[in-house]
Design a protein around this motif. Structure first.
Motif, PDB file in Angstrom:
ATOM      1  N   LEU A  19       0.887  -1.089  -0.063  1.00 55.12           N
ATOM      2  CA  LEU A  19      -0.192   0.177   0.159  1.00 55.12           C
ATOM      3  C   LEU A  19       0.882   1.420  -0.123  1.00 55.12           C
ATOM      4  CD1 LEU A  19      -3.038   0.996   0.358  1.00 55.12           C
ATOM      5  CD2 LEU A  19      -2.426   1.262   2.871  1.00 55.12           C
ATOM      6  N   TRP A  68      -4.285   6.760  -2.530  1.00 57.82           N
ATOM      7  CA  TRP A  68      -3.665   5.377  -2.202  1.00 57.82           C
ATOM      8  C   TRP A  68      -3.900   4.443  -3.019  1.00 57.82           C
ATOM      9  CZ3 TRP A  68      -0.618   5.269   1.807  1.00 57.82           C
ATOM     10  CH2 TRP A  68      -0.248   6.514   2.575  1.00 57.82           C
ATOM     11  N   ARG A  70      -3.196   0.154  -3.787  1.00 58.35           N
ATOM     12  CA  ARG A  70      -2.911  -1.134  -3.246  1.00 58.35           C
ATOM     13  C   ARG A  70      -2.572  -2.055  -4.212  1.00 58.35           C
ATOM     14  NH1 ARG A  70      -7.187  -4.843   0.218  1.00 58.35           N
ATOM     15  NH2 ARG A  70      -6.049  -6.926   0.188  1.00 58.35           N
ATOM     16  N   GLN A  72      -1.476  -6.072  -5.548  1.00 60.12           N
ATOM     17  CA  GLN A  72      -1.771  -7.554  -4.899  1.00 60.12           C
ATOM     18  C   GLN A  72      -1.640  -8.391  -5.964  1.00 60.12           C
ATOM     19  OE1 GLN A  72      -5.386  -8.059  -2.690  1.00 60.12           O
ATOM     20  NE2 GLN A  72      -4.894 -10.007  -2.128  1.00 60.12           N
TER      21      GLN A  72
END
Length: 110
Positions: A19, A68, A70, A72
């Motif tokens: 993050l 922000w 993220r 993955q």
């Protein structure tokens, strides 16, 4: 991962994510595996919204908004990639604005 100020590499496995805060224009490139990119968008009536992008090996995603992010790994394998921060900075923008003012002709007053 901290806010990328220049090129940064990352490695992800299925169970973890990274993050970080990224500026508009930041490019995320998958060098291995599949990556799910989730960007937190502003809230609408108190409900947080998120936009998602999915990139596979060799593909690139350029962020349209600052915020922000993220990252993955998606699927059964791990993933790796590269984050390339935009080249422009607030200092460069300020310098360019100053240069335009200095080199533009002054309006004539009557």
């Amino acid at each position: 991962m901290n806010t990328p100020l220049e090129n940064s590499t990352f490695h992800l496995n299925r169970k973890h994510f990274t993050l970080f805060y990224a500026s508009r224009g930041t490019a995320i490139i998958s060098t291995r595996g599949n990556i799910l990119i989730t960007a937190a968008d502003p809230c609408l009536a108190g409900i947080p919204l998120a936009s998602r992008a999915f990139i596979t090996e060799g593909e690139c995603h350029v962020l349209q908004r600052s915020g922000w992010m993220r990252l993955q790994a998606s699927g059964a394998e791990s993933a790796a990639g590269l984050v390339i921060a935009p080249t422009g900075s607030w200092l460069a923008a300020l310098w360019q604005r100053w240069q335009r003012r200095v080199h533009s002709p002054l309006p004539l007053r009557s």
